[in-house]
Design an enzyme around this catalytic site. Structure first.
Site, short mmCIF file in Angstrom:
data_model
loop_
_atom_site.label_atom_id
_atom_site.label_comp_id
_atom_site.label_asym_id
_atom_site.label_seq_id
_atom_site.Cartn_x
_atom_site.Cartn_y
_atom_site.Cartn_z
N HIS A 243 -7.14 7.44 7.50
CA HIS A 243 -6.20 6.65 6.71
C HIS A 243 -6.92 5.64 5.81
O HIS A 243 -6.29 4.80 5.17
CB HIS A 243 -5.26 5.91 7.69
CG HIS A 243 -4.02 5.38 7.06
ND1 HIS A 243 -3.68 4.05 7.09
CD2 HIS A 243 -3.03 6.00 6.38
CE1 HIS A 243 -2.53 3.86 6.48
NE2 HIS A 243 -2.11 5.02 6.03
N LYS A 245 -8.99 3.94 2.68
CA LYS A 245 -9.00 4.00 1.22
C LYS A 245 -10.20 3.19 0.75
O LYS A 245 -10.17 1.96 0.75
CB LYS A 245 -7.71 3.42 0.62
CG LYS A 245 -6.46 4.22 0.94
CD LYS A 245 -5.69 3.60 2.06
CE LYS A 245 -4.37 4.33 2.30
NZ LYS A 245 -3.75 3.95 3.57
N ASP A 250 -22.21 2.47 -6.88
CA ASP A 250 -23.64 2.13 -6.94
C ASP A 250 -24.08 1.19 -5.83
O ASP A 250 -25.12 0.51 -5.97
CB ASP A 250 -23.98 1.51 -8.30
CG ASP A 250 -23.83 2.49 -9.46
OD1 ASP A 250 -23.88 3.71 -9.20
OD2 ASP A 250 -23.63 2.05 -10.60
N HIS A 421 4.52 -2.06 0.61
CA HIS A 421 3.51 -1.26 1.30
C HIS A 421 2.25 -2.06 1.62
O HIS A 421 1.29 -1.52 2.16
CB HIS A 421 3.14 -0.04 0.41
CG HIS A 421 2.36 1.02 1.10
ND1 HIS A 421 1.02 1.23 0.84
CD2 HIS A 421 2.71 1.93 2.04
CE1 HIS A 421 0.59 2.24 1.58
NE2 HIS A 421 1.58 2.69 2.32
N LYS A 423 -0.44 -4.41 3.49
CA LYS A 423 -0.82 -4.52 4.90
C LYS A 423 -1.67 -5.79 5.04
O LYS A 423 -2.88 -5.77 4.89
CB LYS A 423 -1.59 -3.28 5.32
CG LYS A 423 -0.84 -1.98 5.02
CD LYS A 423 -1.81 -0.82 4.80
CE LYS A 423 -1.16 0.36 4.13
NZ LYS A 423 -0.01 0.91 4.75
N ASP A 428 -2.72 -19.49 9.39
CA ASP A 428 -3.02 -20.89 9.06
C ASP A 428 -3.49 -21.07 7.62
O ASP A 428 -4.21 -22.04 7.31
CB ASP A 428 -4.09 -21.45 10.01
CG ASP A 428 -3.60 -21.52 11.45
OD1 ASP A 428 -2.37 -21.50 11.66
OD2 ASP A 428 -4.44 -21.57 12.36
#
Length: 503
Positions: A243, A245, A250, A421, A423, A428
């Site tokens: 999952h 991404k 470089d 979507h 996440k 704090d």
């Protein structure tokens, strides 16, 4: 033993096709199948019991087996085996640990850098470093990229500027407008002599056409599926998906976050409308950690080691750092449920506030209890979720947790301007996590994930600002109103929650 059971199930299916038209054989088959399933259910129940899982999870699986004997049996074979998961990825875990020790083993935190962290953050830093084997960097520049409109142009521009190599790793890749734009650019860069390596998840990208793949491969792009599944119904690897991404350019610049490669992530799908997501740009020392995560996955799938200086050197001369950055990978190959445990530590270390954004919210008992206790203790606990489903079972299972959270004082907001979507976790207003992991059991236990943890950075402050804006674009759920929702909705939510071990 389980492999033999899978073969027997397959043979039973064949027997059904061959003999179902004959009454005598049909009766014989049904009798045999009934006995077989009963014995298997008892056997699997015993296996679940002996695995010493969380008692609630054990009970959930047994209820699923009792309520849906055939479906529950098959789902357990492919999705529920803890010991099988450990065995399957044991070699990867060992190789990953060796690579981390070799590359990151000598990195230490100076006393000056250590003092930059607050007292209650130091325990979290220590936990994350020990469990994630990834040291914190105070020489990394970050920038929050809000939505696809900011993220995709930045990613494409970085790819255009690549001189030596481009490494990509994505769960979903689509053959649509943005997918074709990326494909054409990668083909162009490969033609310029830049090394291009692309890992895509075989299940997440199962709709990707052969033509799309062949165009990349024939142009010199190393386009490799992660954990391909030839016989989905007879291969339990289908449940352990990549999952992540990741983009690394470089070895100097990197990207990580919630965006896959597809037009819907740019708000081009009429059903979802505006797609609210968050990605992160990195430059500097922590890019090496992101690179190492990619290289470990690449070696796992290809057997080719790229642990060389040309891929792992970092440029620090023009880095503008103002805080700590730590990249942590989690997955079924890990000894610890590292991302879940770091999330838990963030929650219990909070002094004032806990803000969470997650499109899929299916917490385990530890996380659920921690959130309720925090809210009951007077902390500002907020949960931002979508108002519309993209995966209906997960959507309704998530809502089954809302009543007890609302009762404890958690503020729950449903995002109204499209699909949410992102996440994100912010504690704090100082600590933050941004990455690929949802606040759900699949991300905790089954998927390969990667998150960036930020400590007192400008990006943390940007996440706080964006979250506050998202709250203004959301509707807050009311405990009394939510408690009065129709019976059929409560029944649907409870049924979906019952399936939570399978999600």
């Amino acid at each position: 033993m389980v492999k033999r059971i899978q073969i027997l199930v397959f043979m039973a299916m064949i027997a059904a096709v061959l003999y179902i038209t004959n009454d005598y054989w049909a009766g014989w088959f049904l009798t045999f199948f009934s006995i077989f399933m009963s014995v298997s259910a008892v056997f699997i129940g015993f296996m679940i019991f002996m695995e010493n899982r969380n008692p609630r999870q054990t009970l959930n699986w047994i209820i699923v087996l009792a309520a849906f004997p055939v479906i529950g049996f098959l789902f357990y074979l492919f999705f529920g085996q803890n010991y099988r998961k450990r065995k399957m990825f044991a070699e990867k875990a060992e190789l990953d640990e060796q690579a981390i020790r070799k590359i990151e083993g000598n990195r230490t935190i100076s006393e000056t850098e250590w003092e930059k962290a607050g007292e209650h953050q130091k325990l979290l830093l220590n936990l994350a470093q020990k469990m994630g084997s990834s040291p914190i960097s105070f020489d990394t520049e970050t920038k929050v990229l809000t939505n696809g409109a900011e993220a995709f142009p930045a990613m494409l521009e970085a790819i255009k500027q690549a001189k030596h190599h481009i490494h990509l790793e994505f769960y979903i890749v689509r053959n649509d407008q943005i997918g074709k734009e990326l494909k054409d650019l990668l083909i162009q860069k490969a033609g310029e002599g830049v090394e291009v390596r692309f890992l895509y998840d075989a299940v997440g990208s199962w709709k990707l056409s052969k033509q799309f793949k062949d165009e990349l491969l024939s142009s010199g792009v190393n386009f490799v599926p992660f954990s391909p599944v030839k016989l989905p119904f007879l291969n339990n690897k289908i449940n352990f998906r990549n999952h992540r991404k990741i983009i690394v350019i470089d070895g100097k610049e990197g990207f990580v976050g919630g965006l896959n490669i597809g037009d819907e992530y740019l708000g081009r799908n009429p059903y979802y409308g505006n797609w609210r997501d968050t990605h992160l740009y990195l430059k500097g020392e922590a890019v090496r950690s992101l690179q190492l995560i990619f290289l470990r996955d690449w070696f796992y799938m290809t057997g080719k080691s790229l642990l060389k200086q040309s891929y792992l050197s970092t440029e620090l001369s023009d880095v503008k750092s103002d805080g700590g950055v730590q990249l942590i990978a989690g997955g079924p190959d890990g000894r610890w449920e590292v991302i879940k445990n770091v999330f838990f530590s963030m929650i219990v270390s909070a002094k004032h506030s806990i803000w969470i954004a997650s499109p899929y919210f299916i917490p385990d008992e530890d996380i659920l209890t921690a959130l309720k206790v925090a809210a009951l203790s007077g902390l500002d606990v907020r949960l931002l979720v979508p108002s519309r489903p993209d995966k209906r079972i997960v959507f309704y299972a998530s809502r089954s947790y809302f009543l007890e959270l609302l009762e404890a004082g958690v503020k729950i907001y449903e995002y109204q301007e499209g699909f949410m979507h992102s996440k994100i976790i912010i504690v704090d207003n100082e600590l933050a996590s941004i990455g690929t992991a949802n606040m759900d059991m699949r991300s905790f236990h089954l998927n390969f994930e990667v998150n960036a943890f930020l400590y007192k950075t400008a990006s943390t402050r940007k996440l706080v600002s964006d979250f506050s804006e998202d709250v203004h674009r959301s509707t807050e759920l009311n405990f009394r109103d939510f408690r009065r929702r129709p019976v059929y909705k409560r029944l649907l939510e409870s049924t979906c929650r019952l399936l939570s071990p399978l999600l």
